[in-house]
Write a protein that holds these residues in place. Structure first.
Motif, PDB file in Angstrom:
ATOM      1  N   GLY A   5    -102.985 -10.442  59.880  1.00 15.60           N
ATOM      2  CA  GLY A   5    -103.924  -9.362  59.602  1.00 15.60           C
ATOM      3  C   GLY A   5    -103.663  -8.529  58.366  1.00 15.60           C
ATOM      4  N   ILE A   6    -102.595  -8.817  57.604  1.00 20.64           N
ATOM      5  CA  ILE A   6    -102.271  -7.984  56.442  1.00 20.64           C
ATOM      6  C   ILE A   6    -103.348  -8.107  55.356  1.00 20.64           C
ATOM      7  N   ILE A   7    -103.681  -9.348  54.994  1.00 21.91           N
ATOM      8  CA  ILE A   7    -104.678  -9.554  53.935  1.00 21.91           C
ATOM      9  C   ILE A   7    -106.027  -8.979  54.351  1.00 21.91           C
ATOM     10  N   ALA A   8    -106.398  -9.201  55.587  1.00 22.96           N
ATOM     11  CA  ALA A   8    -107.682  -8.690  56.078  1.00 22.96           C
ATOM     12  C   ALA A   8    -107.725  -7.169  56.016  1.00 22.96           C
ATOM     13  N   ALA A   9    -106.627  -6.526  56.403  1.00 15.13           N
ATOM     14  CA  ALA A   9    -106.597  -5.059  56.396  1.00 15.13           C
ATOM     15  C   ALA A   9    -106.712  -4.511  54.984  1.00 15.13           C
ATOM     16  N   ILE A  10    -106.014  -5.127  54.043  1.00 18.65           N
ATOM     17  CA  ILE A  10    -106.032  -4.644  52.664  1.00 18.65           C
ATOM     18  C   ILE A  10    -107.400  -4.854  52.029  1.00 18.65           C
ATOM     19  N   SER A  11    -107.955  -6.057  52.179  1.00 10.22           N
ATOM     20  CA  SER A  11    -109.247  -6.340  51.555  1.00 10.22           C
ATOM     21  C   SER A  11    -110.358  -5.500  52.182  1.00 10.22           C
ATOM     22  N   THR A  12    -110.309  -5.292  53.492  1.00  8.48           N
ATOM     23  CA  THR A  12    -111.316  -4.460  54.153  1.00  8.48           C
ATOM     24  C   THR A  12    -111.217  -3.018  53.677  1.00  8.48           C
ATOM     25  N   TYR A  13    -109.998  -2.529  53.538  1.00  3.70           N
ATOM     26  CA  TYR A  13    -109.797  -1.157  53.073  1.00  3.70           C
ATOM     27  C   TYR A  13    -110.352  -0.972  51.655  1.00  3.70           C
ATOM     28  N   LEU A  14    -110.010  -1.890  50.762  1.00  2.00           N
ATOM     29  CA  LEU A  14    -110.457  -1.757  49.369  1.00  2.00           C
ATOM     30  C   LEU A  14    -111.980  -1.848  49.273  1.00  2.00           C
ATOM     31  N   ALA A  15    -112.587  -2.738  50.065  1.00  2.00           N
ATOM     32  CA  ALA A  15    -114.049  -2.840  50.056  1.00  2.00           C
ATOM     33  C   ALA A  15    -114.688  -1.546  50.538  1.00  2.00           C
ATOM     34  N   ALA A  16    -114.114  -0.952  51.576  1.00  2.00           N
ATOM     35  CA  ALA A  16    -114.651   0.305  52.097  1.00  2.00           C
ATOM     36  C   ALA A  16    -114.519   1.436  51.088  1.00  2.00           C
ATOM     37  N   LYS A  17    -113.531   1.333  50.200  1.00  2.00           N
ATOM     38  CA  LYS A  17    -113.326   2.339  49.162  1.00  2.00           C
ATOM     39  C   LYS A  17    -114.142   2.048  47.895  1.00  2.00           C
ATOM     40  N   GLY A  18    -115.014   1.044  47.966  1.00  2.00           N
ATOM     41  CA  GLY A  18    -115.847   0.719  46.810  1.00  2.00           C
ATOM     42  C   GLY A  18    -115.104   0.018  45.701  1.00  2.00           C
ATOM     43  N   CYS A  19    -114.074  -0.759  46.075  1.00  2.00           N
ATOM     44  CA  CYS A  19    -113.259  -1.464  45.081  1.00  2.00           C
ATOM     45  C   CYS A  19    -113.536  -2.965  45.133  1.00  2.00           C
ATOM     46  N   MET A  37     -97.418  -9.518  48.405  1.00  2.00           N
ATOM     47  CA  MET A  37     -98.814  -9.595  47.954  1.00  2.00           C
ATOM     48  C   MET A  37     -98.996  -8.726  46.712  1.00  2.00           C
ATOM     49  N   ARG A  38     -99.711  -9.261  45.734  1.00  2.00           N
ATOM     50  CA  ARG A  38    -100.060  -8.510  44.527  1.00  2.00           C
ATOM     51  C   ARG A  38    -101.580  -8.581  44.363  1.00  2.00           C
ATOM     52  N   VAL A  39    -102.214  -7.440  44.327  1.00  2.00           N
ATOM     53  CA  VAL A  39    -103.673  -7.376  44.275  1.00  2.00           C
ATOM     54  C   VAL A  39    -104.101  -6.552  43.061  1.00  2.00           C
ATOM     55  N   VAL A  40    -105.029  -7.087  42.307  1.00  2.00           N
ATOM     56  CA  VAL A  40    -105.645  -6.341  41.206  1.00  2.00           C
ATOM     57  C   VAL A  40    -107.069  -6.006  41.621  1.00  2.00           C
ATOM     58  N   PHE A  41    -107.434  -4.735  41.491  1.00  2.00           N
ATOM     59  CA  PHE A  41    -108.778  -4.334  41.908  1.00  2.00           C
ATOM     60  C   PHE A  41    -109.337  -3.274  40.972  1.00  2.00           C
ATOM     61  N   ALA A  42    -110.654  -3.169  40.957  1.00  2.00           N
ATOM     62  CA  ALA A  42    -111.348  -2.177  40.122  1.00  2.00           C
ATOM     63  C   ALA A  42    -112.189  -1.288  41.025  1.00  2.00           C
ATOM     64  N   SER A  43    -112.099   0.010  40.780  1.00  2.00           N
ATOM     65  CA  SER A  43    -112.916   0.964  41.527  1.00  2.00           C
ATOM     66  C   SER A  43    -114.308   1.001  40.916  1.00  2.00           C
ATOM     67  N   GLU A  44    -115.324   0.664  41.733  1.00  2.00           N
ATOM     68  CA  GLU A  44    -116.695   0.610  41.213  1.00  2.00           C
ATOM     69  C   GLU A  44    -117.523   1.824  41.618  1.00  2.00           C
ATOM     70  N   ASP A  50    -105.347   8.151  42.985  1.00  2.00           N
ATOM     71  CA  ASP A  50    -104.612   9.051  43.879  1.00  2.00           C
ATOM     72  C   ASP A  50    -105.194   9.026  45.295  1.00  2.00           C
ATOM     73  N   GLU A  51    -106.525   9.068  45.388  1.00  2.00           N
ATOM     74  CA  GLU A  51    -107.169   9.041  46.703  1.00  2.00           C
ATOM     75  C   GLU A  51    -106.984   7.692  47.381  1.00  2.00           C
ATOM     76  N   ILE A  52    -107.128   6.623  46.605  1.00  2.00           N
ATOM     77  CA  ILE A  52    -106.960   5.281  47.169  1.00  2.00           C
ATOM     78  C   ILE A  52    -105.536   5.108  47.710  1.00  2.00           C
ATOM     79  N   GLU A  53    -104.552   5.577  46.957  1.00  2.00           N
ATOM     80  CA  GLU A  53    -103.163   5.450  47.389  1.00  2.00           C
ATOM     81  C   GLU A  53    -102.884   6.340  48.600  1.00  2.00           C
ATOM     82  N   ARG A  54    -103.402   7.557  48.586  1.00  2.00           N
ATOM     83  CA  ARG A  54    -103.159   8.493  49.697  1.00  2.00           C
ATOM     84  C   ARG A  54    -103.731   7.972  51.007  1.00  2.00           C
TER      85      ARG A  54
END
Length: 253
Positions: A5-19, A37-44, A50-54
């Protein structure tokens, strides 16, 4: 620790944050039970890092993660150290100048003056710190002062022909990388091309690795090889090896 569930949790979180995820790499180490895991993402949607990390803290706690966030627009500050072999230094300066190496070179330190003019012509501060057996502690203290004052996050030994003290290796653990002119673990220490020539090897190489108190034993970052023959001399090995060293060090950085 590796679990479902690690990959699923990370990708779901980033999508919910508009990334939008633009690159992702992961590795499950069966020997240690650790997941990397190393992930590169862009905030759209304009949400700041700071908010994404918090808000990621809950997921990190749930999976007992060690994590770091980095803004790719902020280049890592790097100090280069060199002695009298300048091929790696010149290669790094050229890659940096044309934008192929996305770092900020904030200083060059050398125990010789051979490359002072080259460095100054790139508008980079040059620091001459002579090293002898008698003044080594003082010289290393001066090097650390320069690193701290420059705000450097990484020290690159670009054919810096001095063995660092155990104290410096420990203090800067994980922040110093070296280019060794051999395909480690073969031919450690001095004159590896001469050792390779005497053994009659058909492949020579170079290794970028982290610096530790154990000479040439630090974790390996990048390696490459070049083919040689018995018809070539030890001097030929050195010439061929320089090209490999420069490429491996650049990739390692």
């Amino acid at each position: 620790p590796s679990t479902r569930g690690i990959i699923a949790a990370i990708s779901t979180y980033l999508a919910a944050k508009g990334c939008n995820i633009t690159d992702s790499a992961q590795f499950d180490d069966l020997g240690t039970g650790q997941f990397f895991m190393r992930v590169v993402f862009a905030s759209e949607q304009g949400i700041g890092l700071d908010e994404i990390e918090r808000d990621f803290a809950e997921i990190a706690e749930r999976f007992a993660m060690q994590r770091q966030f980095h803004d790719m627009a902020q280049r890592m500050k790097v100090v280069l150290m060199v002695s009298r072999f300048g091929h790696c230094l010149n290669d790094l300066l050229y890659r940096w100048r044309i934008g192929a190496l996305p770092i900020d070179i904030v200083a060059v330190i050398s125990n010789h003056l051979d490359y002072q003019k080259v460095v100054v012509n790139h508008d980079i501060p040059f620091h001459h710190v002579p090293v002898t057996a008698a003044n080594k502690p003082v010289a290393e203290a001066r090097i650390l002062e320069i690193v701290e004052a420059s705000g450097a996050e990484l020290i690159v030994l670009a054919r810096y022909m001095q063995v660092l003290s155990d104290a410096m290796c420990t203090r800067m653990s994980g922040r110093i990388i070296n280019i060794h002119h051999s395909f480690l673990p073969s031919f450690k220490g001095a004159n590896p091309y001469k050792q390779a020539f005497e053994r009659g090897v058909k492949l020579i190489g170079a290794t970028a690795h982290y610096v530790t108190a154990d000479l040439d034993e630090g974790p390996i970052i990048e390696q490459d090889v070049a083919r040689v023959t018995h018809a070539q001399s030890a001097a030929d090995y050195v010439s061929i090896g320089r090209d490999v060293e420069a490429q491996v060090l650049a990739r390692g950085i």
